[in-house]
Design a protein around this motif. Structure first.
Motif, PDB file in Angstrom:
ATOM      1  N   TRP A 128       0.831  -1.197   0.000  1.00 21.70           N
ATOM      2  CA  TRP A 128       0.000   0.000   0.000  1.00 21.70           C
ATOM      3  C   TRP A 128       0.867   1.248   0.000  1.00 21.70           C
ATOM      4  O   TRP A 128       0.639   2.182  -0.773  1.00 21.70           O
ATOM      5  N   GLU A 166       0.966   4.178  -2.750  1.00 21.21           N
ATOM      6  CA  GLU A 166       0.428   5.495  -2.399  1.00 21.21           C
ATOM      7  C   GLU A 166       1.497   6.557  -2.159  1.00 21.21           C
ATOM      8  O   GLU A 166       1.207   7.737  -2.207  1.00 21.21           O
ATOM      9  N   LEU A 218      -6.021   9.879   1.785  1.00 19.91           N
ATOM     10  CA  LEU A 218      -6.764   9.565   0.568  1.00 19.91           C
ATOM     11  C   LEU A 218      -7.893  10.573   0.365  1.00 19.91           C
ATOM     12  O   LEU A 218      -8.509  11.033   1.338  1.00 19.91           O
TER      13      LEU A 218
END
Length: 139
Positions: free
Chosen positions: A14, A18, A67
């Motif tokens: 992740w 990201e 996010l």
């Protein structure tokens, strides 16, 4: 409810996706040194804070990212407050961060969280605009 914890190896995929600008080697280094915090909601990662130490001593927040669907909901603040507490508990007396001079929203966020502008540098060949540095006394 936001839960903040240090990232671990299970979070690597992740974080590499990201925090793509950091690159896999830097992400791996930071995870192994405990220099990532991740925020979770309902068990899913929704943001991270990456840091290092300026001159090997002063905690420097390199990147904080939430996010899009979770912004302005307290996730960034939860990450920052957890980091600030961890750094204070570790004996830090000052925190640092920075932002490009044309990024007014991040600068406003830093100021709202107690940071003061302390100077800027130009990085020809790396950035088109100067980088503004901020400090916060926490002792």
């Amino acid at each position: 409810m936001v839960e903040v914890a240090s990232a671990d190896q299970a979070d690597m995929d992740w974080l590499v996706r990201e925090d793509a600008s950091a690159g896999e080697a830097w992400v791996s280094r930071c995870v192994s040194l405990g220099e990532y915090l991740v925020a979770r909601e309902a068990g899913e990662i929704v943001g991270f804070l990456r840091f290092s130490r300026f001159w090997g001593r002063v905690p420097y927040m390199e990147m904080i990212r939430v996010l899009p669907g979770y912004r302005r909901s307290g996730v960034g603040t939860a990450l920052f407050l957890a980091w600030e507490k961890a750094m204070r508990d570790d004996g830090a007396r000052m925190l640092m961060t920075s932002s490009e001079c044309d990024e007014s929203r991040p600068q406003d966020w830093h100021r709202r969280n107690g940071f003061s502008e302390t100077g800027a540098i130009e990085l020809p060949g790396l950035q088109l605009v100067p980088e503004i540095f901020f400090i916060k006394q926490i002792a």
